[in-house]
Design a protein around this motif. Sequence first.
Motif, PDB file in Angstrom:
ATOM      1  N   ASP A 212      14.092 -35.565  70.589  1.00 45.71           N
ATOM      2  CA  ASP A 212      14.709 -34.262  70.375  1.00 45.71           C
ATOM      3  C   ASP A 212      14.607 -33.459  71.962  1.00 45.71           C
ATOM      4  O   ASP A 212      14.291 -34.113  72.851  1.00 45.71           O
ATOM      5  CB  ASP A 212      13.547 -33.463  69.539  1.00 45.71           C
ATOM      6  CG  ASP A 212      14.137 -32.251  69.090  1.00 45.71           C
ATOM      7  OD1 ASP A 212      15.269 -32.129  69.169  1.00 45.71           O
ATOM      8  OD2 ASP A 212      13.022 -31.582  68.524  1.00 45.71           O
ATOM      9  N   TYR A 269       6.153 -37.550  59.983  1.00 44.47           N
ATOM     10  CA  TYR A 269       6.717 -37.618  61.298  1.00 44.47           C
ATOM     11  C   TYR A 269       5.701 -37.397  62.414  1.00 44.47           C
ATOM     12  O   TYR A 269       5.099 -36.354  62.272  1.00 44.47           O
ATOM     13  CB  TYR A 269       7.831 -36.331  61.084  1.00 44.47           C
ATOM     14  CG  TYR A 269       8.290 -35.766  62.770  1.00 44.47           C
ATOM     15  CD1 TYR A 269       7.572 -35.575  63.661  1.00 44.47           C
ATOM     16  CD2 TYR A 269       9.707 -35.498  62.458  1.00 44.47           C
ATOM     17  CE1 TYR A 269       8.039 -34.920  64.773  1.00 44.47           C
ATOM     18  CE2 TYR A 269      10.271 -34.824  63.813  1.00 44.47           C
ATOM     19  CZ  TYR A 269       9.260 -34.538  64.730  1.00 44.47           C
ATOM     20  OH  TYR A 269       9.892 -33.930  66.151  1.00 44.47           O
ATOM     21  N   ASN A 285       4.335 -33.812  61.316  1.00 45.75           N
ATOM     22  CA  ASN A 285       5.384 -32.974  60.295  1.00 45.75           C
ATOM     23  C   ASN A 285       5.261 -33.921  59.146  1.00 45.75           C
ATOM     24  O   ASN A 285       5.365 -35.288  59.042  1.00 45.75           O
ATOM     25  CB  ASN A 285       6.734 -32.737  60.971  1.00 45.75           C
ATOM     26  CG  ASN A 285       6.635 -31.707  62.079  1.00 45.75           C
ATOM     27  OD1 ASN A 285       5.688 -30.892  62.210  1.00 45.75           O
ATOM     28  ND2 ASN A 285       7.494 -32.187  63.233  1.00 45.75           N
ATOM     29  N   ARG A 287       7.700 -34.106  57.074  1.00 47.10           N
ATOM     30  CA  ARG A 287       9.396 -34.317  56.425  1.00 47.10           C
ATOM     31  C   ARG A 287      10.144 -34.945  57.550  1.00 47.10           C
ATOM     32  O   ARG A 287       9.696 -35.369  58.793  1.00 47.10           O
ATOM     33  CB  ARG A 287       9.712 -32.849  56.207  1.00 47.10           C
ATOM     34  CG  ARG A 287       9.224 -31.981  57.607  1.00 47.10           C
ATOM     35  CD  ARG A 287       9.904 -30.785  57.809  1.00 47.10           C
ATOM     36  NE  ARG A 287       9.368 -30.249  59.006  1.00 47.10           N
ATOM     37  CZ  ARG A 287       9.604 -30.444  60.146  1.00 47.10           C
ATOM     38  NH1 ARG A 287      10.602 -31.118  60.622  1.00 47.10           N
ATOM     39  NH2 ARG A 287       9.072 -29.839  61.291  1.00 47.10           N
ATOM     40  N   ASP A 290      14.496 -32.225  62.191  1.00 53.46           N
ATOM     41  CA  ASP A 290      15.927 -31.854  62.486  1.00 53.46           C
ATOM     42  C   ASP A 290      16.060 -31.112  63.898  1.00 53.46           C
ATOM     43  O   ASP A 290      15.332 -30.432  64.298  1.00 53.46           O
ATOM     44  CB  ASP A 290      16.105 -30.668  61.363  1.00 53.46           C
ATOM     45  CG  ASP A 290      17.430 -30.069  61.180  1.00 53.46           C
ATOM     46  OD1 ASP A 290      18.196 -30.356  62.107  1.00 53.46           O
ATOM     47  OD2 ASP A 290      17.730 -29.404  60.331  1.00 53.46           O
ATOM     48  N   PRO A 291      16.841 -31.752  64.573  1.00 55.71           N
ATOM     49  CA  PRO A 291      17.997 -32.802  64.372  1.00 55.71           C
ATOM     50  C   PRO A 291      17.600 -34.342  64.374  1.00 55.71           C
ATOM     51  O   PRO A 291      18.847 -34.904  64.353  1.00 55.71           O
ATOM     52  CB  PRO A 291      18.913 -32.216  65.538  1.00 55.71           C
ATOM     53  CG  PRO A 291      18.145 -32.093  66.687  1.00 55.71           C
ATOM     54  CD  PRO A 291      16.786 -31.474  66.216  1.00 55.71           C
ATOM     55  N   GLU A 292      16.493 -34.690  64.651  1.00 60.18           N
ATOM     56  CA  GLU A 292      16.475 -36.230  64.865  1.00 60.18           C
ATOM     57  C   GLU A 292      17.195 -36.876  63.597  1.00 60.18           C
ATOM     58  O   GLU A 292      17.809 -38.147  64.020  1.00 60.18           O
ATOM     59  CB  GLU A 292      15.020 -36.447  64.805  1.00 60.18           C
ATOM     60  CG  GLU A 292      14.060 -36.084  66.114  1.00 60.18           C
ATOM     61  CD  GLU A 292      13.566 -34.823  65.673  1.00 60.18           C
ATOM     62  OE1 GLU A 292      14.039 -34.080  65.133  1.00 60.18           O
ATOM     63  OE2 GLU A 292      12.647 -34.397  66.442  1.00 60.18           O
TER      64      GLU A 292
HETATM   65  N1  GLY Z   1      13.129 -31.296  65.759  1.00 55.98           N
HETATM   66  C1  GLY Z   1      11.774 -30.900  65.583  1.00 55.98           C
HETATM   67  C2  GLY Z   1      11.502 -30.802  64.129  1.00 55.98           C
HETATM   68  O1  GLY Z   1      12.025 -31.190  63.055  1.00 55.98           O
HETATM   69  O2  GLY Z   1      10.498 -30.192  63.839  1.00 55.98           O
END
Ligand code: GLY
Length: 426
Positions: A212, A269, A285, A287, A290-292
């Motif tokens: 990211d 994650y 995380n 879930r 975003d944006p990965e």
């Molecule tokens: N891009 C980092 C996140 O989704 O937490």
Amino acid sequence: MKVLVVGSGGREHTLVWKLKGSKKVAKIFCAPGNGGIYRQAKCVNIKADNIKGLADFAFRNKINLSVVGPEAPLARGIVDEFQRRKLKIFGPDKKGAQLESSKVFSKEFMRRHHIPTASFRVFSSAAEAIGFCKSVQFPAVIKADGLAAGKGAVIVRDLEQASSIIEDIMLKKIFGDAGDRIVIESFLVGQEVSIMALADGKTIVPLLPSQDHKQAYDGDRGPNTGGMGAYCPVPFLSPEVMRQIEEHILIPTINGLIKENITYKGVLYAGLMLTETGPKVLEFNCRFGDPETQAVLPLLKTDLYELMTAVVNQKLSSFSKLDWRNGAAACVVMASRGYPGKYTTGVKIGGLENIKDDNVFVFHAGTERKGDRLVTSGGRVLGITGLDSDLKLAINRAYRHISRIKFEGAMFRRDIGSRPVKPINK
Ligand code: GLY
Ligand code: AMP
């Protein structure tokens, strides 16, 4: 089969698009969706945090699988509610989601299960936290315990700055209750990578690694954002380091969850720092990133609906190897001027009709349809993903197409994917 995707960002657009590619999926709903998702899914006007409304909708419409994008409903127990009503849902329950929703839980979990992470202390008193800072080595990192929209971790360079951040978080409550407790941890140096893995409560299967770009401006300058771009896979992540990540981080995490009676189903994650002494966890995380996700899922060939169903039914072991396209993907985020601070919305977006390349995807985030116009409705507006046979070509493809999309005040980083790419073997 009928699927419901919960959320409204670029991550959810990617999930909808990928699920739509499954032969098993006949109809997709997205709640609430955005100005691009409606092309692949029927958008329903229920907010992502309206857990009861979403469960009622899934029940009434006989949804076979619901998929949750953002962390907030997971942290508030959407999965527990769906499971109570015998509705199939992809994501961890409230207990599992604590890995993201409480930094204190997450760090203490890592300590209990010997998962490598920065050394840390937990404080529930501002005075004690400031007292402790008199003896720490700077820079150090101060993190609010609860969810703070990606802004809860602050790197501090001296005692004065540390004291002021501690007061902001714990006394002025800039993040509300999320700042009742804080973690103070040591600063780690290295390259950051994101590893998203599917977990079904027993088995864990990593997706391809990605990176990211959190800071708003080129050269990793400016304030932290939700993420300004990502690429996949990560050329400097050697197979040996990936093996260490599985052996020392992913497997101990799933085993630790089992020991603590948490049946973790969904995406785990791990945000990692590749340090001189091996990979260490910066954060978990609960879930997809975003944006990965916009860079990782376009490379996945395996049917996502089948994979997600296997997660929910605890049959992931039948998928121990996933099928990937060769090459690389790069996603560049176009944001509104001012993001991550104040920005205006309602700005007309033009030029999307000029994107006619099968290896370029435009994932919508903060967009909305107003009559027959497409306008901006958020900070991160679009994610443009390019696919190609290698990373450099994928990046060039994404940027070539970005120049065809126009909206007043559009800003994007021009250096996605240009970090040092020397292999790290430790
Ligand atoms: N891009 C980092 C996140 O989704 O937490
Ligand atoms: P977090 O919300 O915990 O992921 O932190 C957000 C960002 O702050 C990370 O992506 C890193 O860039 C940075 N960060 C967090 N913890 C540390 C640490 N211990 N050392 C260095 N950077 C960190």
